[in-house]
Design a protein around this motif. Structure first.
Motif, PDB file in Angstrom:
ATOM      1  N   LYS A   1       0.847  -1.204   0.000  1.00  0.00           N
ATOM      2  CA  LYS A   1       0.000   0.000   0.000  1.00  0.00           C
ATOM      3  C   LYS A   1       0.885   1.258   0.000  1.00  0.00           C
ATOM      4  CE  LYS A   1      -1.960   2.743   3.599  1.00  0.00           C
ATOM      5  NZ  LYS A   1      -3.158   3.553   3.400  1.00  0.00           N
ATOM      6  N   TRP A   2       1.896   1.284   0.874  1.00  0.00           N
ATOM      7  CA  TRP A   2       2.769   2.458   0.960  1.00  0.00           C
ATOM      8  C   TRP A   2       3.561   2.642  -0.327  1.00  0.00           C
ATOM      9  CZ3 TRP A   2       2.544   6.240   4.405  1.00  0.00           C
ATOM     10  CH2 TRP A   2       1.836   5.988   5.586  1.00  0.00           C
ATOM     11  N   ILE A   3       4.018   1.539  -0.882  1.00  0.00           N
ATOM     12  CA  ILE A   3       4.779   1.648  -2.127  1.00  0.00           C
ATOM     13  C   ILE A   3       3.894   2.208  -3.236  1.00  0.00           C
ATOM     14  CG2 ILE A   3       5.925   0.316  -3.950  1.00  0.00           C
ATOM     15  CD1 ILE A   3       6.937  -1.549  -1.730  1.00  0.00           C
ATOM     16  N   ALA A   4       2.666   1.667  -3.346  1.00  0.00           N
ATOM     17  CA  ALA A   4       1.759   2.128  -4.406  1.00  0.00           C
ATOM     18  C   ALA A   4       1.438   3.609  -4.238  1.00  0.00           C
ATOM     19  CB  ALA A   4       0.476   1.293  -4.391  1.00  0.00           C
ATOM     20  N   GLU A   5       1.141   4.005  -3.000  1.00  0.00           N
ATOM     21  CA  GLU A   5       0.812   5.410  -2.768  1.00  0.00           C
ATOM     22  C   GLU A   5       2.022   6.308  -3.014  1.00  0.00           C
ATOM     23  OE1 GLU A   5      -2.884   4.879   0.368  1.00  0.00           O
ATOM     24  OE2 GLU A   5      -0.973   5.706   1.084  1.00  0.00           O
ATOM     25  N   GLY A   6       3.195   5.781  -2.638  1.00  0.00           N
ATOM     26  CA  GLY A   6       4.418   6.549  -2.874  1.00  0.00           C
ATOM     27  C   GLY A   6       4.663   6.765  -4.360  1.00  0.00           C
ATOM     28  N   LEU A   7       4.451   5.714  -5.147  1.00  0.00           N
ATOM     29  CA  LEU A   7       4.617   5.842  -6.597  1.00  0.00           C
ATOM     30  C   LEU A   7       3.641   6.869  -7.154  1.00  0.00           C
ATOM     31  CD1 LEU A   7       5.107   2.103  -7.632  1.00  0.00           C
ATOM     32  CD2 LEU A   7       6.801   3.944  -7.724  1.00  0.00           C
ATOM     33  N   ALA A   8       2.395   6.842  -6.651  1.00  0.00           N
ATOM     34  CA  ALA A   8       1.394   7.799  -7.118  1.00  0.00           C
ATOM     35  C   ALA A   8       1.837   9.226  -6.789  1.00  0.00           C
ATOM     36  CB  ALA A   8       0.037   7.494  -6.474  1.00  0.00           C
ATOM     37  N   LEU A   9       2.411   9.424  -5.604  1.00  0.00           N
ATOM     38  CA  LEU A   9       2.895  10.747  -5.208  1.00  0.00           C
ATOM     39  C   LEU A   9       3.948  11.274  -6.177  1.00  0.00           C
ATOM     40  CD1 LEU A   9       3.273  10.639  -1.315  1.00  0.00           C
ATOM     41  CD2 LEU A   9       2.023  12.344  -2.667  1.00  0.00           C
ATOM     42  N   ILE A  10       4.916  10.417  -6.493  1.00  0.00           N
ATOM     43  CA  ILE A  10       5.979  10.818  -7.415  1.00  0.00           C
ATOM     44  C   ILE A  10       5.395  11.163  -8.770  1.00  0.00           C
ATOM     45  CG2 ILE A  10       8.009   9.986  -8.684  1.00  0.00           C
ATOM     46  CD1 ILE A  10       8.649   8.281  -6.221  1.00  0.00           C
TER      47      ILE A  10
END
Lengths: 325, 506
Positions: free
Chosen positions: A138-147
């Motif tokens: 979840k954190w990785i996916a959200e982090g990718l979306a942020l970038i």
């Protein structure tokens, strides 16, 4: 002999009665809720409102489809909100930079599948607890979306793409049709196929399933991949409906999706549950919010009421389960 | 010792479970200082009766009379207040609490009366003392989950004994104990008896009943069959009372000339397990594999079936060499494993009979879409053929008795149409009637050309059923007999490693 036949008939009826009781009561709860809302508000039983409720519930149902498969194996997928947001944002970016619509959607779903597969590897092959593994994803996916978004919100997507979330087929909204088709596919997959059987067997007793020659790793990979795919499809529907994408768009859906699954009678211990239940769970959840809106009750108390309804439903289910034993 | 007023009486007890009457008008009286044995096949209602007396479940009808007064036992705590305590078949320990905490759970000794401060030192001392009576010395600060099942069982017994019970209920206490502990337990039972404690002892081991029992009450299908003094009854009569018919032949075996080789294991080594194991199973043969617990028999079975990876060695199935990677692969080679612990590895207890029967053979019948009517029909065939006592093919397996559960596991493997089976303790914990049926089925299978490798701890069963017998000791095969050259003494001695050179044994 006739005595034996008679006891057998009674037993079989008893068996069906016990297993049918829970779904019937769930359906009855749903209908009772509709009845109450019809009596309380004249605006409830109108075509527009009904269609509106169904359309609102599509997101929860679609997420719930893959989640149900995961929960049936005694797993959990906390990454669905993150996957939804990432896929929504990524697809919107692709569309804005001129990638053809079908290709953009395919890439979106593919990314969902890859993240789901990644969850499957973490849980099924490496053996991490699902709760922790999917929380990391979840954190990785959200982090990718942020970038990807750099703090922006994307508006103004191609009309043809928006159709899947906001268009109509005859007089029925396209997302309702799409959801119904997906739900039917998942229902058949889980209840009528060898793959569905494996999923239930794995959730009931993983060791016995393994000893019986069921490929338990493949089943884990499959269910998490399916969950990634349905979360991705929900992301597409959401983006198309809002005609916009932003990083936080997945936030409310994880817990509501889980709530739909659990209210639908799917056991977190695995092995028990159904797609039909999840759909009813999603509808009840949506109806409660819809009813509160119709009755003009402040949105400040919505969460409290929703929480209460979830607790009641799960409590009722556990009482029922004890009774049917 | 046997006369005097009964300390506890049950009258007309009835208990219904969904679809089954577990106890039907059962009456019984227990006198102080007697060992009263409850006997019966699995599913006869022994454990249900025990649980009623322990306050775990409440009866639907009937009366419990304690020292002449009618009482109600609604909770284990109430049972304790009447001095009734016991040990279930299921473990009741909290795995992550330590030994002393488990023994004194909910009645920890307090440092000052009336204040909630636990006197840990006293708790550990008294726990150690209680365990020492059985010759067990463990660190009482250890969480119980790290201890073996035998020690756990003794901890449970100590837990009950430290409450100073007047009526002690032991439900198959020796099932997981080793000989030495059984000996200590029996000695202690004699001591308790002399102190006037009434003991209700549930077992279906005839030898044990003979050693410690005073009177024996037999239940069958939830009904009371009779109570007799142990000394005045023969084994045959007891068995007949239990199963309701004469058992003519415990080991119905028709030996025949064996056929071609089905399984060959050569030089198989497993880490911390079997070492350099060679063995062969032919068509039409039952091959016994005996050894003490921990000798590596189950580990060998698991390695051959692809559950644990062997380190080295060769395995050929029907002449084809194969390196086991997973049960899935070995099933494809035509192998089936009936595991030792059926509830854990053999069955999905919360699934109906139908779905258990089909578990290992689903893809033999269906590629993708499942026809549930076909599964029902197939299950009903096995229910009839194996005489599985279940009201319906859709009954959840958890509600069946042990013997019938084992038959469901058998049906599962029969449906794979395998020709080669490993049966790990196929009759453990099942009653005499079902045992004979399982034996007869094994005989029929090999008559039809199957080969069976049978792991068993019961020497009479091994001698009665096998064509050849391998003896395993500390991971190695140290003996190999034809059935007609083997006897209990020879095999028993080898199992203990007597006469084995130290170089071989290490």
């Amino acid at each position: 002999m006739s005595v034996r036949l008679a006891t057998k008939a009674i037993e079989e009826f008893g068996h069906h009665k016990r297993t049918l009781l829970a779904p019937i009561l769930r359906l009855a709860t749903l209908l009772a809720l509709c009845l109450i809302l019809t009596l309380l508000s004249e605006n409830f039983l109108t075509w527009n409102n009904i269609i509106n409720v169904l359309r609102q519930s599509t997101m929860l149902v679609v997420i719930g489809l893959g989640l149900t498969a995961v929960v049936l194996t005694a797993g959990i997928d906390l990454s669905v909100g993150g996957v939804l947001a990432l896929v929504g944002c990524l697809t919107a970016q692709l569309l804005r930079s001129g990638v053809p619509i079908p290709l953009a959607m395919l890439i979106g779903i593919g990314v969902g599948a890859i993240l789901g597969y990644f969850n499957g590897i973490l849980v099924g092959i490496i053996g991490l607890p699902p709760f922790v593994a999917t929380y990391g994803t979840k954190w990785i996916a959200e982090g990718l979306a942020l970038i990807l978004m750099q703090g922006q919100i994307i508006f103004g997507l191609p009309k043809a793409f928006r159709w899947i979330g906001a268009g109509y087929i005859w007089i029925i909204p396209a997302p309702i049709i799409i959801t119904a088709v997906l739900a039917l596919i998942f229902h058949i997959l889980l209840s009528k196929t060898t793959i569905g059987y494996d999923i239930y067997a794995l959730g009931t007793n993983r060791e016995a399933a393994f000893y019986s020659g069921i490929n338990v790793r493949a089943v884990s990979l499959l269910v998490y991949t399916l969950s990634g795919i349905t979360a991705a499809i929900a992301g597409l529907l959401m983006t198309a409906r809002l005609d916009a994408a932003e990083v936080g768009m997945g936030e409310p859906f994880l817990m509501q999706g889980m709530a739909s699954v659990v209210m639908g009678g799917t056991s977190l211990m695995g092995g028990v549950g159904s797609i039909g239940g999840t759909i009813i769970g999603a509808l009840i959840l949506t109806l409660v919010v819809n009813g509160l809106n119709l009755l003009g009750i402040s949105s400040l108390v919505h969460n409290i009421v929703t929480g209460g309804v979830i607790l009641l439903a799960v409590f009722g289910d556990s009482v029922l389960r004890k009774y049917s034993e | 010792m046997l006369d005097g007023e009964p300390i506890i009486q049950v009258k007309g007890i009835v208990k219904d479970f969904p679809g089954v009457r577990a106890l039907d008008n059962v009456s019984l009286d227990i006198r102080p200082g007697e060992v009263h044995v409850l006997m019966g096949e699995n599913g006869a209602g022994k454990s249900t009766l025990a649980k009623i007396l322990m306050g775990v479940i409440t009866p639907d009808a009937g009366e419990i009379i304690y020292k002449g007064k009618s009482i109600q036992i609604r909770t284990p705590l109430e049972a304790q207040s009447y001095g009734i305590g016991g040990v279930h078949q299921e473990f009741m320990l909290v795995p992550w609490l330590n030994v002393a905490q488990n023994i004194f759970i909910n009645r920890e000794p307090k440092r000052w009366k009336g204040l909630p401060f636990i006197d840990h030192r006293r708790m550990h001392e008294e726990s150690a003392k209680a365990l020492a009576k059985f010759g067990i010395s463990v660190d009482t600060r250890q969480p119980v989950k790290y201890l073996g099942t035998a020690v756990q069982q003794m901890i449970e017994i100590c837990k009950v004994l430290t409450t100073g019970p007047k009526v002690l209920i032991l439900d198959e206490p020796t099932a997981v104990l080793t000989e030495r502990e059984v000996e200590k337990l029996f000695q202690y039972i004699k001591v308790l008896q002399s102190q006037g404690v009434a003991i209700i002892y549930i077992s279906h081991r005839l030898a044990e009943i003979r050693r410690i029992g005073d009177r024996v009450t037999v239940l069958r299908d939830g009904k009371y069959v009779g109570t007799v003094p142990v000394r005045e009854v023969t084994d045959d009569t007891l068995v007949q009372m239990m199963v309701g018919r004469n058992i003519t032949q415990m080991y119905p075996r028709h030996r025949r000339a064996s056929g071609p080789e089905l399984l060959r294991v050569k030089g198989l080594c497993v880490k911390d397990g079997p070492q350099e194991v060679d063995l062969v199973v032919h068509e039409g043969e039952i091959v016994g594999l005996v050894g003490l617990v921990g000798a590596g028999r189950t580990e060998l079975a698991r390695a051959i079936f692809g559950i644990d990876r062997p380190v080295k060695g060769e395995i050929t199935v029907k002449g084809k060499p194969v390196w086991p990677k997973s049960p899935q692969q070995m099933i494809r080679y035509g192998l089936g494993l009936l595991p030792e612990d059926r509830k854990r590895y053999g069955l999905a207890l919360n699934m109906p009979v139908t779905k258990n029967v089909i578990m290992a053979s689903l893809r033999r019948h269906f590629r993708f879409m499942i026809d549930s009517q076909k599964i029902e029909k197939l299950s009903n065939n096995y229910i009839n053929e194996l005489r599985i006592a279940t009201p319906s093919a859709y009954r959840l397996v958890r509600y069946l008795s042990g013997g019938n559960q084992q038959k469901v596991v058998l049906a599962k493997w029969l449906d794979t149409e395998s020709k080669l089976f490993i049966f790990d303790e196929p009759t453990r914990g099942i009653d005499v009637g079902a045992k004979v049926e399982v034996h007869a089925l094994m005989d029929k299978l090999v008559q039809e050309g199957a080969g069976i490798l049978m792991i068993s701890s019961e020497l009479p069963e091994v001698l009665g059923m096998s064509d050849r017998i391998y003896v395993m000791f500390r991971g190695r095969i140290i003996g190999h007999f034809r059935y007609d050259e083997a006897d209990q003494e020879k095999i028993g001695a080898l199992m203990l490693g007597i006469g084995v050179k130290e170089a071989d044994a290490s």
